[in-house]
Design an enzyme around this catalytic site. Structure first.
Site, short mmCIF file in Angstrom:
data_model
loop_
_atom_site.label_atom_id
_atom_site.label_comp_id
_atom_site.label_asym_id
_atom_site.label_seq_id
_atom_site.Cartn_x
_atom_site.Cartn_y
_atom_site.Cartn_z
N THR A 1 4.58 -3.85 -10.28
CA THR A 1 4.55 -3.60 -9.26
C THR A 1 3.88 -4.59 -7.83
O THR A 1 3.12 -5.09 -8.29
CB THR A 1 3.73 -2.94 -8.65
N ASP A 2 4.00 -4.07 -6.42
CA ASP A 2 3.57 -4.98 -5.46
C ASP A 2 2.12 -3.77 -5.73
O ASP A 2 2.40 -2.39 -6.10
CB ASP A 2 4.60 -4.37 -4.52
#
Ligand code: BGC
Length: 759
Positions: A229-230
């Protein structure tokens, strides 16, 4: 480590250990499973240097000293895979020395609007250039057995509400522009990680978008690495896991690990999915561990020199009237502008590198008696009366200095407060004081040169009044040396613009739909991003995509194509000879564009499909060869979800910029597979007539229709009406045939025909 070996390790893990592996230990570390020999590993931000948190510090922004390479905005301007590879390699080596397993970058998002605050960290408005430059960077980093992490997948093209907004984009646009920026890099360079973006795409968060992560990335593109994920982009961890999200960063304090355990126990997530995720994570961690270079040495001085060389490749000479550049030591030169003393050489936010070794242009000329300096302006706004007095003083000093010199060089640019991660720019202008100063200097000094420091385009109201403009973008810590060497001709500029500079912000195709409304931003311009739009609309721009001058001149000749008629499944080669016709060594980034001459669907005037940078001594010639395959001609067909080429003529254009085409050839392509259409009662006759699979039946129907409808027009409505009737007939849906033919064409007849056509 092979996938099989990772599988064997994962098979020995408990459910809790597996769930734990799916999220970070802290901001930068992944968890260990010590009993199975999986150590804790660290990642850190790139993409233009290491932003590694100091081990003895609690502050995530307290980073070790590192070398800052040019920003991605500049790197793309190199139009040079080798330059990118070398810089990536140096950063990979630094990762080995600093025990970093994955360097978070490059950012490959398309520059949809010139005012996206993070454009400095992205490459281009063109997907081919973005993907090729990203690919070279990734290959360079990974040649040192550490990972790169391409980001932010996908359609993250603004900072406003970046963590929640939904980018509303149609599939063709996604495929041809926004995903294409990632596609080649993922397939060719195989980054260890892909970072999914914060935003939603058409209402679904990237972190739980099965279509994006599983169907396209992992299945269609065959991606074997891990999806991370960011930072903080998880919406629903379990949904994410099911959709193909592997690693959540940073940690969640164990909360989402529990959710995963629970979901596996209650059958919501089949354990094989969790195993697949863990195998991807373990195989990356262990590949890093197995290839640790304990002895790696980070020679920061050598990397600084490389940063200087890289910056030189990226400088774009936008304008050079009367060859005012390069400067000579015999001229008296006034350096004006704060950025000569303190250049802006990198962007703000997560890519910020703690560089201590940055150089200024001023420092580089300190032994040159012919160069004087005045600051001209300050990068902070004047607020107090005293500020205003000083501002006037600086302005007047600058005019006086410019008057006395043979040449005035103004170091202008965007202050850090104007563009950064986290917010978008409000407009596309330089600070007013700088525009005023440039205007005023240009009025009294005919030889005015502007050197720009900015991560994305600026409007230039003074463009016609100055003689030369050198775009350094954000040139990294070597910008001072690179700029002075370029200004004084020790280095010959060879960068090309990776984006169009529009005359004004409102010319940009996203202008009316950026940054969107409360929860959504609609990409209404579709595939017409950047030059694809300006060219289609025949608009004037300030500087076109691919533009960049040199101190020498190049001639393009002898273009050849290996075949003139071929199928879209065949590869062809295209060659062209480039000759340096000037009197000094120089490099040229040769660009190849493809144009579909006549198309049934809306297509850009032309699209970049190849580029090569070559260096030539005066008088020297070299032949550049490009290979083109199916995707050079294809468009994405949304009905059949595939890439297709229309039969017909295509023009291959080779030039020094998108607006400076020097050689061209026309070829004829026959697609092996034609786009498959589904025909219904609402299909119009015009579309039906294109069908070639049931040729005879269609021809028969056409004969019937022609005799019934077309001829009536001429008799009843007067001369010239046959054409009108024919056009009208083509628009008629099949369902209308029985009634318009008064039963002569029966409904059963049409139904049978449809059945055959859809087989
Ligand atoms: C940025 C990423 C970055 C991450 C870690 C996020 O806010 O969008 O690009 O890698 O933080 O610093």
């Amino acid at each position: 480590m092979t996938r099989e070996e990772a599988k064997s390790i994962v098979s020995q893990m408990t459910l809790e250990e597996k769930a734990g592996l799916c999220s970070g230990k802290d901001f930068w570390r992944l968890k260990s499973v010590e009993r199975l020999g999986i150590p804790e590993v660290m990642v850190c931000d790139g993409p233009n240097g290491l932003r590694k948190q100091r081990e003895d510090s609690e502050n995530i922004n307290d980073s070790i000293e590192a070398v800052c390479f040019p920003g991605s905005c500049a790197e793309a301007a190199s139009f040079d895979r080798e330059t990118m590879y070398r810089a990536g390699q140096a950063m990979g080596n630094a990762c080995q020395a600093e025990r970093i397993s994955i360097l978070l970058g490059p950012g490959t998002n398309i520059k949809r609007s010139p005012i996206c605050g993070r454009n400095f960290e992205y490459y281009s408005e063109d997907p081919y250039l973005s993907s090729q430059i990203a690919s070279a960077h990734i290959k360079g980093v990974q040649s040192k057995n550490v990972g790169a992490c391409i980001k932010h997948f996908a359609a993250n093209n603004q900072e406003t509400r970046r963590m929640s907004i939904s980018s509303e984009v149609d599939e063709r646009t996604l495929r041809e522009i926004y995903l294409a920026a990632f596609e080649d890099a993922v397939k060719e360079a195989k980054p260890w990680a892909v970072m999914c973006s914060y935003n939603q795409i058409n209402g679904t968060f990237s972190s739980e978008n099965k279509w994006l992560l599983k169907d396209v990335l992992k299945e269609e593109w065959g991606y074997e690495g891990l999806v991370v994920t960011d930072w903080g982009a998880v919406n629903d961890r379990v949904k994410g896991l099911l959709a193909g999200l592997d690693l959540e960063m940073p940690g969640s304090g164990g909360n989402t690990d529990k959710d995963i355990v629970e979901a596996v126990k209650n059958g919501e997530v089949p354990e094989e999915i969790l195993n697949d995720t863990c195998e991807r994570i373990v195989s990356r961690i262990m590949t890093y561990v197995e290839n640790r270079e304990e002895q790696a040495v980070w020679d920061k001085d050598a990397d600084h020199k490389l940063a200087v060389e890289t910056a030189k490749e990226c400088m774009v000479l936008l304008k050079n009237d009367d060859q005012v550049l390069p400067l000579s030591n015999e001229q008296s030169v006034a350096f004006i502008g704060k950025f000569a003393e303190k250049p802006r050489f990198q962007g703000g936010g997560s890519s910020h590198v703690n560089s201590k070794n940055w150089s200024s242009a001023l420092e580089q000329v300190k032994t040159m008696e012919n160069v004087t300096y005045v600051s001209g302006f300050d990068t902070k706004d004047a607020v107090s009366e005293e500020d205003v007095r000083l501002e006037k003083q600086r302005f007047n000093d600058a005019i006086a200095a410019a008057k006395q010199a043979d040449v005035a060089v103004i170091f202008a640019g965007l202050p850090a407060t104007y563009e950064s991660e986290g917010f978008d720019r409000k407009h596309m202008q330089l600070p007013e004081i700088q525009n005023q100063l440039i205007q005023a200097v240009a009025e009294i000094q005919p030889n005015t040169v502007v050197v720009l420091h900015n991560g994305s385009p600026v409007e230039m109201p003074w463009v016609n009044n100055v003689k030369a403009i050198l775009e350094t973008y954000l040139g990294g810590e070597g910008v001072g040396e690179a700029t002075v060497d370029t200004l004084f001709g020790k280095s010959n500029p060879s960068g090309k613009l990776p984006e169009t500079f529009p005359i004004q912000l409102s010319d940009n195709p996203s202008y009316l739909n950026f940054p969107g409304e409360a929860t959504k931003v609609e990409y209404k311009e579709g595939i017409f991003v950047g030059y694809r739009y300006y060219e289609k609309k025949n608009m004037k721009v300030l500087f076109p995509f691919g533009h960049g001058l040199s101190y020498t001149t190049f001639e393009y000749s002898d273009m050849t194509v290996s075949k003139e008629r071929f199928s879209d499944e065949e590869e062809i080669t295209v060659s062209v000879t480039i000759t340096n016709t000037g009197d000094r060594y120089g490099k040229e980034a040769v660009q190849l564009y493809v144009q579909d001459v006549i198309s049934q669907i809306p297509r850009p005037v032309k699209e970049l499909k190849g580029f090569e940078k070559i260096g030539l001594e005066p008088g020297e010639s070299k032949t550049v060869t490009f290979t083109l395959g199916k995707r050079a001609w294809a468009y994405y067909d949304v009905e059949s979800h595939g890439w297709y080429t229309e039969e017909g003529e295509f023009r291959i254009l080779i030039g020094a910029s998108s607006q400076d085409i020097r050689q061209q050839k026309t070829v004829y392509i026959t697609p092996v597979q034609k786009v498959k259409r589904t025909y219904t009662m609402n299909t119009i006759l015009g579309d039906l007539y294109q069908n070639e699979t049931v040729k005879e039946e269609v021809a028969e129907l056409k004969r019937m229709c022609d005799s019934m409808f077309d001829t009536q027009g001429e008799d009843l409505l007067g001369e010239g009406m046959a054409d009108m009737m024919e056009a009208q007939t083509r628009e008629m849906p099949l369902k209308s045939l029985p009634s318009f033919s008064e039963g002569k064409i029966s409904r059963e007849y049409v139904e049978k025909l449809l059945e055959k056509m859809n087989q």
